[in-house]
Design a protein around this motif. Structure first.
Motif, mmCIF file in Angstrom:
data_model
loop_
_atom_site.group_PDB
_atom_site.id
_atom_site.type_symbol
_atom_site.label_atom_id
_atom_site.label_comp_id
_atom_site.label_asym_id
_atom_site.label_seq_id
_atom_site.Cartn_x
_atom_site.Cartn_y
_atom_site.Cartn_z
ATOM 1 N N UNK A 108 -31.994 34.950 -7.715
ATOM 2 C CA UNK A 108 -32.577 36.007 -6.893
ATOM 3 C C UNK A 108 -34.067 36.134 -7.113
ATOM 4 N N UNK A 109 -34.465 36.085 -8.384
ATOM 5 C CA UNK A 109 -35.888 36.221 -8.704
ATOM 6 C C UNK A 109 -36.682 35.059 -8.108
ATOM 7 N N UNK A 110 -36.062 33.876 -8.050
ATOM 8 C CA UNK A 110 -36.761 32.726 -7.486
ATOM 9 C C UNK A 110 -36.970 32.883 -5.977
ATOM 10 N N UNK A 111 -36.004 33.534 -5.310
ATOM 11 C CA UNK A 111 -36.204 33.824 -3.880
ATOM 12 C C UNK A 111 -37.419 34.728 -3.722
ATOM 13 N N UNK A 112 -37.485 35.716 -4.610
ATOM 14 C CA UNK A 112 -38.629 36.627 -4.607
ATOM 15 C C UNK A 112 -39.929 35.864 -4.864
ATOM 16 N N UNK A 113 -39.886 34.966 -5.847
ATOM 17 C CA UNK A 113 -41.087 34.205 -6.218
ATOM 18 C C UNK A 113 -41.554 33.338 -5.056
ATOM 19 N N UNK A 114 -40.600 32.757 -4.334
ATOM 20 C CA UNK A 114 -40.960 31.928 -3.195
ATOM 21 C C UNK A 114 -41.743 32.734 -2.173
#
Lengths: 301, 325
Positions: A108-114
């Motif tokens: 989830x955090x990686x989606x945010x980071x993207x």
């Protein structure tokens, strides 16, 4: 050790190879509800194949933007090794439940980071929505799994599964299963909670600038999550029929997974998208429901 | 719908009496257009809030209406049915049962849709209390059509200034007082049902007779007239000045979107991003109706967008040229 390796490989193959087919089944179901013929069942494979074959385009040479799909995909693959799909999960260390929650949060955090890494304002809006969703949805997942752990007296999936085999279903599990199922809708970005992507509002949000192989990795990790979450629900929270860990159990679990995903698909097709504030209010009440479940588990019912 | 407006303006200018049968045929075509347009809007509104089942199902309901229009006029859309003084084609007797059959089907399915959306709590959570245009602002901004009728303003050209056969068949104006997107949605669905009723009644009441007026002499130049038609989005005005050539000297159309878009800033104020697309969409905007003129130089491939000021200057220069100043 060899057995664990074998199950690990099986899990990875199942999650990677089978999950696009499950997505195909959901699409076919949606088409049925829409009175459409719909794409062929193998369409998600073609989608991934096409995206993986495209050149990589860097609109923004940002580290977050570049690495987020890869890390998200890797995190989901690690989760696949923790997931009980009919068999005892291969990564059988201590405290798998906690690791599971952490790794899911990483994706989830990686989606945010993207989203943060790309230059589009739509992506930034999507990222802020994803952050709010993580903050309200992840606790439900954690509480539900901890409740199962409290019942079994262990944070290992193998112990929890063994406990489920030998003990009757309890009130607390029923309550958290309800909350977890609703949380899974948001985890899989299904309506009414596909707020992070919201195609007609913010044009896929965090993914707006992702393309080619990196977009394929994001999509694949979403397909994989469908299988993983449905398996968790099937194996731990809805343990009927009680089948000893075996090849038969794998088949039974996969059938249950299909049923759960069909239910998700029906909910997805008969609901409009909620606003982020409405969704957050809804999940806050679900956190409360899950906590009630945990409290019941702690007093032993 | 626009062709009706233009023809009516010319007929008014030249005082041409349109035969009754032609007026009834125009009414039927106008209402078929309203049915398909409102269903189109409902589908798109569903899509905007992520409810694709509404889009797919409503457009399935809409399809027989397009098919029917093709049977009657030869086209699914943009019917090309009107000529000055009447209509181009008759509606033969053999088509009547087909029209009734399609109308029955559309009515049954639209009622099913209405019942389904009224009971849908998630849908109402998204649409109620959102995109509010208070009654007094709706009057002050002079917004039109279903957008105004959703704010409790009972404006409808079909009733206020009857044309075609509306005086004979009558129109029950649908007014909702909710002032929000939900009210505008309900207005459009109920209007679809009312249009079905009008098509049925017009078909039953349609007299025999010619379908176009005999026009022996050319229309004299210098006549001025204005005509209004209730389009699915609201009232449309056509203004015509005739000339001695077989074309108008001046012709101006005003589409309702021009007026309805004025209410958008007010209704999206203090709303979240999530509500903006559906709020703008709830006015059924036709952006091409308000677009500027874009010109491409074919030789150089150069693109030029004319601003409002440039267009005004060009128009004035042309007027001066025509006057011989």
């Amino acid at each position: 050790m060899n057995r664990a390796l074998g199950i690990g490989l099986l899990n990875l193959v199942l999650v990677l190879a089978l999950s696009p087919l499950l997505e195909g089944i959901i699409r076919k179901l949606k088409a049925f509800v829409h009175s459409r013929i719909g794409p062929p069942l193998y369409q998600p494979y073609l989608d991934l194949f096409k995206l993986l074959g495209k050149e990589e385009i860097d609109s923004e040479t940002n580290v977050l933007f570049r690495w987020s799909p890869i890390i998200a995909f890797a995190a989901v693959m690690l989760v696949a090794l923790l997931t009980p799909i009919g068999l005892v999960p291969p990564m059988n260390g201590a405290g798998e439940v906690i690791v599971f929650v952490y790794l899911i949060t990483v994706s989830g955090v990686m989606i945010m980071a993207s989203g943060i890494g790309s230059a589009s304002p739509f992506a930034i809006v999507g990222s802020s929505r994803e952050m709010m969703m993580i903050l309200t949805v992840e606790p439900i997942l954690a509480i539900a799994l901890i409740t199962a752990g409290v019942k079994a007296g262990s944070m290992r999936f193998s112990d929890i599964l063994a406990y489920q085999m030998s003990h009757p279903y309890s009130l607390s599990m029923g309550i958290v299963t309800f909350a977890l199922f609703l949380a899974v809708l948001a985890q899989l970005a299904k309506l009414p909670f596909d707020i992070v992507e919201a195609e007609t509002e913010i044009m896929e949000g965090p993914f707006i600038e992702q393309s080619g192989p990196r977009l394929a990795l994001f999509k694949w990790s979403f397909f994989a999550k469908e299988l993983i979450f449905a398996s968790i629900l099937a194996a731990i929270f809805l343990p009927w029929p009680r089948v000893e860990a075996s090849v038969l159990a794998v088949v039974v679990t996969l059938l249950k997974v299909v049923v759960i995903l069909l239910l998700v698909g029906v909910i997805d097709s008969v609901n409009p998208r909620l606003r982020i504030d409405q969704a957050i209010r809804f999940y806050f009440s679900m956190i409360f429901v899950a906590l009630v479940g945990l409290a019941f588990a702690l007093v032993g019912s | 719908m626009h062709s009706t407006g233009y023809c009516q303006a010319l007929e008014k200018a030249a005082q041409i009496e349109v035969p009754p049968r032609a007026r009834f045929i125009r009414t039927i075509i106008l209402e078929l257009e309203r049915i398909h347009s409102h269903l189109l809007w409902l589908g798109i509104a569903g899509h905007i809030i992520g409810f694709d089942t509404v889009l797919m199902q409503v457009w399935r309901i809409r399809e027989p209406v397009m098919w029917l229009a093709e049977q009657i006029t030869g086209n699914r859309k943009l019917y090309g049915m009107n000529i000055v003084g009447g209509v181009r084609r008759d509606i033969p007797k053999e088509l009547h049962p087909k029209i009734i059959e399609v109308m029955d089907k559309v009515e049954k399915e639209t009622i099913a849709v209405l019942n389904a959306v009224v009971d849908d709590t998630t849908l109402r959570m998204r649409l109620e209390g959102v995109g509010v245009v208070p009654n007094k602002d709706a009057i002050a901004l002079a917004i039109l059509g279903p957008s105004a009728r959703g704010s409790g303003v009972a404006v409808d050209v079909r009733v206020d200034h009857p044309y075609a056969a509306y005086a004979e068949v009558g129109v029950n104006v649908v007014v909702e007082t909710g002032e929000d997107i939900w009210a505008r949605t309900v207005v459009r669905i109920k209007e679809t049902l009312e249009s079905v009723r009008i098509v049925r009644d017009a078909l039953a009441m349609m007299p025999e007779g010619p379908i176009e007026a005999k026009i022996d002499e050319p229309i004299p130049p210098g006549l001025v007239a204005c005509s209004s038609v209730e389009a699915p989005r609201g009232e449309t005005h056509h203004f015509v000045i005739t000339s001695d050539e077989p074309r108008p000297y001046r012709w101006k159309a005003r589409a309702p979107t021009f007026q309805n878009l004025q209410a958008v800033p007010l209704s999206i104020m203090e709303e979240t991003i999530a509500d903006v697309p559906i709020t703008v969409g709830s006015f059924d905007p036709c952006f091409s109706c308000t677009e500027r003129v874009e010109a491409v130089d074919v030789r150089t491939g150069e693109l030029k967008v004319y601003t409002k000021r440039e267009l005004e200057q060009l128009s004035r220069a042309k007027t001066k040229l025509l006057r011989g100043e």
